[in-house]
Write an enzyme that holds these catalytic residues in place. Structure first.
Site, short mmCIF file in Angstrom:
data_model
loop_
_atom_site.label_atom_id
_atom_site.label_comp_id
_atom_site.label_asym_id
_atom_site.label_seq_id
_atom_site.Cartn_x
_atom_site.Cartn_y
_atom_site.Cartn_z
N GLY A 1 0.83 -1.20 0.00
CA GLY A 1 0.00 0.00 0.00
C GLY A 1 0.86 1.23 0.00
O GLY A 1 2.06 1.16 0.30
N HIS B 1 7.75 -7.67 -3.85
CA HIS B 1 6.44 -8.07 -4.39
C HIS B 1 6.54 -9.40 -5.14
O HIS B 1 6.95 -9.41 -6.30
CB HIS B 1 5.92 -6.98 -5.33
CG HIS B 1 5.53 -5.73 -4.61
ND1 HIS B 1 4.28 -5.56 -4.07
CD2 HIS B 1 6.24 -4.62 -4.31
CE1 HIS B 1 4.22 -4.38 -3.48
NE2 HIS B 1 5.40 -3.79 -3.61
N GLU C 1 4.15 -11.01 -6.37
CA GLU C 1 3.06 -11.12 -7.36
C GLU C 1 3.41 -10.56 -8.73
O GLU C 1 2.72 -10.83 -9.71
CB GLU C 1 1.79 -10.44 -6.81
CG GLU C 1 1.86 -8.92 -6.66
CD GLU C 1 2.50 -8.45 -5.35
OE1 GLU C 1 3.27 -9.22 -4.74
OE2 GLU C 1 2.26 -7.29 -4.95
N LYS D 1 -11.49 -10.82 -16.00
CA LYS D 1 -11.80 -10.92 -17.43
C LYS D 1 -11.22 -12.20 -18.06
O LYS D 1 -11.92 -12.89 -18.80
CB LYS D 1 -11.23 -9.69 -18.14
CG LYS D 1 -11.61 -9.59 -19.59
CD LYS D 1 -12.88 -8.80 -19.73
CE LYS D 1 -13.33 -8.67 -21.15
NZ LYS D 1 -14.58 -7.94 -21.23
N ASP E 1 -18.73 -10.53 -21.74
CA ASP E 1 -19.23 -10.73 -20.38
C ASP E 1 -20.71 -11.09 -20.33
O ASP E 1 -21.10 -12.05 -19.66
CB ASP E 1 -18.98 -9.47 -19.53
CG ASP E 1 -17.54 -9.01 -19.62
OD1 ASP E 1 -16.70 -9.84 -20.00
OD2 ASP E 1 -17.27 -7.84 -19.32
N CYS F 1 5.32 -6.12 1.54
CA CYS F 1 5.69 -4.70 1.51
C CYS F 1 5.05 -3.94 2.69
O CYS F 1 5.40 -4.17 3.83
CB CYS F 1 5.33 -4.10 0.16
SG CYS F 1 6.24 -2.59 -0.18
N TYR F 2 4.08 -3.06 2.43
CA TYR F 2 3.41 -2.37 3.55
C TYR F 2 2.86 -3.40 4.54
O TYR F 2 2.92 -3.21 5.76
CB TYR F 2 2.28 -1.49 3.02
CG TYR F 2 1.47 -0.80 4.11
CD1 TYR F 2 1.95 0.35 4.73
CD2 TYR F 2 0.24 -1.32 4.52
CE1 TYR F 2 1.22 0.97 5.74
CE2 TYR F 2 -0.50 -0.70 5.52
CZ TYR F 2 0.00 0.44 6.12
OH TYR F 2 -0.73 1.05 7.12
#
Ligand code: XMP
Length: 539
Positions: free
Chosen positions: A56, A196, A198, A395, A254, A83-84
């Protein structure tokens, strides 16, 4: 959604929070993002097997630094801070965080001090040799030896650092700038990473997240599209009972996938309504009707309201007014049709996960720049309850789901198309003649892009009809006709985009064909602007 093996991600506002959820789901483990200040009751109700605290933008010492309920540390389940999230764990569990003298952004070399659980089997292309002080490339699994250390590339983005780690923790990795770049309290199963895992730039990020999800949280990979279909169709049947559902079909991925899924659950209790608003692409209405009727035997009502829409649009040149007119008229037509169906209690929508995440950090800037058309107004007027079976999906997961249900690639892989359709690609006033010109030119653009094998690597390709005329010469005669702009962009999410580098030969064919085949056009130009500073659509 009732999956037992779940990971909860608490969001502290990082731009990467969605990525964490996706990475976990890619391992076939269900994960959800909730705001960082969510109540303990909600967390217990969600019943995760592990929690990830996201990064964050704040500093834990900011006056209004966001904090989670400290009770999460008493749940007895593994927690991973990123991280944060790491600094927060340090502060809340009795450690100390301080401003780093050197901020660390981007690539960093992580030296692993303990590879026994979270950082297990982290393979790297680089091994640091202490004795010689130089780096040596190697491709096989790394083993720590007396004179070498495991090292891997990670992605950092922080200004604070851990000065004193909390009691019970030990450092498990460091970088040149961060003596504690990863730490663990193995007894309580608390882990924290300064970098990170990710993002793709972190070489072993997925491996690390897998270690947490499978090795430490003991999740099993039960989240698959097959199981999603089974669970969701059962839920839809239970929710809807014997009532009827209506669904607005736009021709986009969608709404089509949502309709096919609901159709699978309740068959003829669902009626889809497809409105031809006069600003659709060439052959669009027919294509959608054919696919859903023939392949999936769905109840589908196609309404040709083109004249009605074009009348309302007549003389309007302001893009936002065009959007409003089309949005409002759509609601009217839809309601009129829906009222003809007896016993309708539910409205189905193809709302996706990024639209429902309760955090502000995910609202992109385009929402404020252009008001995007949606059918939200329907609920107020019609007193309908919502069915949104894709609420938990990203998506790309919607596409996987569509394919799993046997939907043709023609629908699944198609480019996004805006609700207000060609109206926002006919710059200035919309008339049926101008819509015809654009439709023909647009069809040629798509045909040639497909022929050249470029369709799948392009986010959107289309034609725009400009409000100017220019001079040309055809045969021996002077012409004074319209200009078509061709737009093709590459993008991952539509938030930013770059113009596509289409080979000149393909552009040449597109231009020739449009000028020769579309009466009323004598010039074609190619748009080479990126977003930002331009937008994808011209209006
Ligand atoms: P912009 O033009 O904002 O477009 O860069 C980003 C993405 O959003 C689509 N778009 C719309 N979609 N209603 C929609 O449903 C709208 O009013 C609208 N305006 C833009 C655009 O096609 C692109 O994919």
């Amino acid at each position: 959604m009732d999956f037992k093996e779940k990971i909860l991600i608490l969001d502290f506002g990082s731009q990467y929070t969605q990525l964490i959820a996706r990475r976990v789901r890619e391992q076939n483990v269900y994960s959800e993002i909730l705001p960082c200040n969510v109540s303990m009751d909600r967390i217990k109700e969600f019943s995760p097997k592990g929690i990830i605290l996201s990064g964050g933008p704040s500093s834990v010492y900011d006056k209004d630094a966001p904090l989670p309920d400290k009770e999460i540390f008493n749940l007895g389940i593994p927690i991973l801070g990123i991280c944060y999230g790491m600094q927060l764990m340090a502060r809340m569990l009795g450690g100390k965080v301080a401003k780093s003298s050197k901020r660390e952004y981007g690539r960093a070399a992580l030296i692993i001090d303990d590879d026994s659980d979270l950082l297990k089997a982290v393979r790297s292309g680089v091994r640091r040799q202490k004795s010689e002080g130089k780096e040596n490339r190697t491709s096989h699994a790394q083993r720590k030896t007396h004179n070498s250390k495991l090292q891997t590339v990670v992605w950092m983005s922080h200004g604070d650092k851990i000065e004193k780690y909390p009691k019970g923790f030990t450092p498990i990795a460091h970088t040149d700038n961060s003596p504690v770049a990863a730490m663990a309290d193995k007894g309580r199963k608390f882990y924290a990473l300064q970098f990170h895992p990710e993002v793709v730039h972190t070489e072993n990020g997925t491996r690390i997240l897998k270690n947490f999800v499978f090795g430490i949280c003991k999740c099993r990979p039960t989240w698959t599209m097959h199981s999603f279909i089974e669970t969701t169709t059962k839920e839809i049947r239970e929710k809807v009972g014997r009532d009827r559902v209506v669904c607005a079909i736009s021709g986009g991925v969608d709404s089509a996938v949502a309709a096919v899924l609901i159709n699978k659950a309740i068959g003829k209790q669902l009626t889809c309504i497809f409105v031809d608003n006069g600003v659709l692409r060439k052959g669009e209405a027919k294509k959608v009707e054919d696919t859903l009727k023939k392949h999936f035997h769905m109840n589908i009502v196609c309404v040709d309201a083109s004249e009605r829409f074009l009348k309302k649009l007549s003389g309007v040149s302001d893009p936002e007014r065009k959007r409003k007119i089309i949005g409002n008229e759509f609601i009217r037509v839809f309601e009129e049709e829906a009222k003809k169906i007896k016993g309708v209690k539910y409205l189905a929508q193809g709302t996706l996960y990024p639209d429902v995440i309760e955090s502000v950090s995910f609202k992109g800037p385009s929402a404020m720049i252009k008001s995007h058309h949606n059918v939200g107004g329907l609920l107020k007027n019609m007193k309908l309850k919502l069915v949104e079976p894709l609420r938990e999906l990203f998506k790309d997961e919607v596409r996987v789901l569509g394919r799993e249900m046997g939907m043709p690639e023609e629908i699944i892989g198609r480019h996004p198309f805006p609700g207000p359709g060609l109206a926002i690609r006919i710059i200035d006033k919309v008339t049926s003649r101008r819509a015809d010109i654009l439709r023909k030119a647009d069809a040629i653009v798509l045909e040639e892009i497909k022929k050249a094998g470029l369709y799948n690597e392009i986010w959107q390709a289309f034609a725009v009809l400009l409000p100017i005329k220019t001079v040309g010469v055809m045969g021996d005669e002077r012409t004074y006709e319209n200009v078509i702009a061709v737009r093709a962009v590459k993008s991952v999410d539509g938030m930013t985009a770059d113009w596509a580098n289409i080979p000149y030969e393909v552009l040449g064919i597109i231009s020739n064909r449009i000028i020769n085949e579309v009466k009323g056009v004598n010039r074609v130009v190619y748009d080479i602007s990126s977003k930002p500073p331009s937008t994808i659509e011209w209006e």
